[in-house]
Design a protein around this motif. Sequence first.
Motif, PDB file in Angstrom:
ATOM      1  N   TRP A 120       0.815  -1.212   0.000  1.00 45.38           N
ATOM      2  CA  TRP A 120       0.000   0.000   0.000  1.00 45.38           C
ATOM      3  C   TRP A 120       0.848   1.260   0.000  1.00 45.38           C
ATOM      4  CZ3 TRP A 120       0.128   3.673   3.863  1.00 45.38           C
ATOM      5  CH2 TRP A 120       0.763   3.308   5.049  1.00 45.38           C
ATOM      6  N   ILE A 121       2.043   1.228   0.602  1.00 42.51           N
ATOM      7  CA  ILE A 121       2.931   2.403   0.631  1.00 42.51           C
ATOM      8  C   ILE A 121       3.310   2.784  -0.796  1.00 42.51           C
ATOM      9  CG2 ILE A 121       5.170   3.261   1.397  1.00 42.51           C
ATOM     10  CD1 ILE A 121       4.943   1.382   3.792  1.00 42.51           C
ATOM     11  N   HIS A 164       1.703   2.037  -3.434  1.00 44.11           N
ATOM     12  CA  HIS A 164       0.496   2.452  -4.130  1.00 44.11           C
ATOM     13  C   HIS A 164       0.218   3.936  -3.877  1.00 44.11           C
ATOM     14  CE1 HIS A 164      -3.318   1.866  -6.132  1.00 44.11           C
ATOM     15  NE2 HIS A 164      -3.987   2.314  -5.075  1.00 44.11           N
ATOM     16  N   ILE A 165       0.309   4.348  -2.623  1.00 47.11           N
ATOM     17  CA  ILE A 165       0.063   5.750  -2.279  1.00 47.11           C
ATOM     18  C   ILE A 165       1.128   6.652  -2.916  1.00 47.11           C
ATOM     19  CG2 ILE A 165      -0.012   7.421  -0.382  1.00 47.11           C
ATOM     20  CD1 ILE A 165      -2.513   5.716  -0.744  1.00 47.11           C
ATOM     21  N   GLN A 220     -10.889   5.339  -0.333  1.00 51.01           N
ATOM     22  CA  GLN A 220     -10.735   4.444   0.814  1.00 51.01           C
ATOM     23  C   GLN A 220     -12.076   4.178   1.486  1.00 51.01           C
ATOM     24  OE1 GLN A 220      -7.904   6.654   3.119  1.00 51.01           O
ATOM     25  NE2 GLN A 220      -6.114   5.706   2.144  1.00 51.01           N
ATOM     26  N   CYS A 246      -5.125   0.143  -0.153  1.00 52.26           N
ATOM     27  CA  CYS A 246      -5.679   1.446  -0.499  1.00 52.26           C
ATOM     28  C   CYS A 246      -5.112   2.567   0.369  1.00 52.26           C
ATOM     29  CB  CYS A 246      -7.203   1.419  -0.366  1.00 52.26           C
ATOM     30  SG  CYS A 246      -7.982   0.258  -1.475  1.00 52.26           S
ATOM     31  N   GLY A 247      -4.138   2.231   1.202  1.00 50.20           N
ATOM     32  CA  GLY A 247      -3.493   3.253   2.018  1.00 50.20           C
ATOM     33  C   GLY A 247      -4.137   3.491   3.362  1.00 50.20           C
ATOM     34  N   GLU A 270      -4.537   3.317   7.119  1.00 45.02           N
ATOM     35  CA  GLU A 270      -3.595   3.065   8.202  1.00 45.02           C
ATOM     36  C   GLU A 270      -4.285   2.395   9.385  1.00 45.02           C
ATOM     37  OE1 GLU A 270      -1.314   6.516   9.123  1.00 45.02           O
ATOM     38  OE2 GLU A 270      -0.700   6.856   7.046  1.00 45.02           O
TER      39      GLU A 270
END
Length: 627
Positions: free
Chosen positions: A10-11, A13-14, A31, A126-127, A129
């Motif tokens: 995800w990192i 991806h963002i 998200q 999708c980022g 957290e």
Amino acid sequence: MGGAAAGTKWIHHIQRLSAVKVSAEAVERGQSRVIDASLTLIRERAKLKAEFLRALGGVKASAALLGVPLGHNSSFLQGPAFAPPRIREAIWCGSTNSSTEEGKELNDPRVLTDVGDVPIQEIRDCGVEDDRLMHVISESVKTLMEEEPLRPLVLGGDHSISYPVVRAVSEKLGGPVDILHLDAHPDIYDCFEGNTYSHASSFARIMEGGYARRLLQVGLRSITKEGREQGKRFGVEQYEMRTFSKDREKLENLKLGEGVKGVYVSVDVDCLDPAFAPGVSHIEPGGLSFRDVLNILQNLQGDVVAADVVEFNPQRDTVDGMTAMVAAKLVRELTAKISKPASRRGRHGRRRLLDAVPSVRCLVSTAAGVDHIDLAECARRGVAVANSGTVYSADVADHAVGMLVDVLRRVSAAERFVRRRLWLLQDGGYPLASKLGGKRVGIIGLGNIGLLIAKRLEAFGCVVYYNSRRPKDSVSYKYFSNVHHLASESDILVVACALNKETRHIVNKDVLEALGKDGIVVNIGRGSNIDEAALVGALKEGRIAGAGLEVVENEPKVPVELLSMDNVVLTPRSAVYTMESRSDLCEHLICNLEAFFAGKPLITPGRVAVQASSVQLLGGNNTFTTS
């Protein structure tokens, strides 16, 4: 994809989204859509399963599997993220029976159902957290709990998932729970390695949030100074393996949940010695045996409202999946603690069942007894009633005699003696048993089953006496109108009567006293035919010699005192469970239904048949509907 790669995907991806100047608001909206879709999937699956169970009826609580494949909060290996599908596969593996040790069938959806997995990795991709991710897990659990009669049985995942799950359970129920936590580690660090959501910090978050009144941690053998200090800070009851032999009796007789919203059980697979469960991230020798864990769980007294099984790491399991099978067995036995059939006691509840199906005109029970049916109300409404007749009679008679032989000859006790390898240590023979031949056996209830028991006992050379509502001209056995007198003249009492107002506690303290210190009781009737408290007292004090119990008064809760008695044989109401009887029962049911729809007399009627267009089938603890 490996756990580490999944944890960082995800990192990247963002970063790609940032590189093309996608706004933070757009990312947030995306998200939210993914989270909403994820929760909708859990919600709709839970709603579908719950609606099905409510339509079936006969269930107060059903264990519902919810997978939470999260592994990135582990301090060492992230393999637990891959555990839920492997546990499910092992639950339904053909190498073992799909039932619990007390006899609950997992393929009955009223016992166990499944609402799927929270898509953890997809959400993280999708980022999203951890603060928000933990909220998603909590909301997933609450969504499940909104659908009666489902109760969450969560498959981890690392132990960080316990925090959002317990939080959801506590908030949904409206107060704290008591927690039984089995683990090699206390997982109560304030902020392990800078991660407040670390799997080593989950119970610190739980206690800080006030979601638990009592926290009992059992199996500890890797505990640091901080772990002990945190335990004292939160008032945790910590039981270490180095004192387990001293603590065993207490831990195998726990009573939790009184005054709070229930009991939550969290089982970290590494609570077990690695000899039993090598497929874990943290190998800690000197742990609990598998039977130690089951004794603690099975004897636990309290309403288990939710549970989790965590920290199984498939990437470290043996090639034949031994730890997966261990985790699956834990799930099975937790299912037994969570699932509960609907109570059939009391006329009000029985009448409500009839109110729920006003068009019903025939009740066909798969049980021999009809004490769970309001016969008077059925008669008032013109509802025909039939039972299983004599389908089970021979099986139950065989079982009763088998239990009697077992108690007298100490067969089960001797088998345990050998398995514990005590035969190797003891000089001389095993303690003397007693023979069945020549014994005076008093049978309470000489119906179909009682008569078959009598005939079998005659073959052993026993003298048969009996008690029933009236003497029977068709038999030559001596009749006693009074159960107390029957007991005073008998070496053995066999309870084979129906349960009603007159036969409730028909075997009481006075009857047991009359039976005497060498007497034996076998019950294949109903649990409440015997005053259970009086029976336990008589056995503990040696006022009778032994008992064989196919039924208990508050099934499936067996009095703890009986579990350690070698002179007591216990079976889980399994006398009727033979392949032959099940086949015969299906044929019998069909014959009753065909007769009903043809307007003919029922094969085994309880009331006069009437015409109908719908049928309700009541089977033991279960309810099925067909039209």
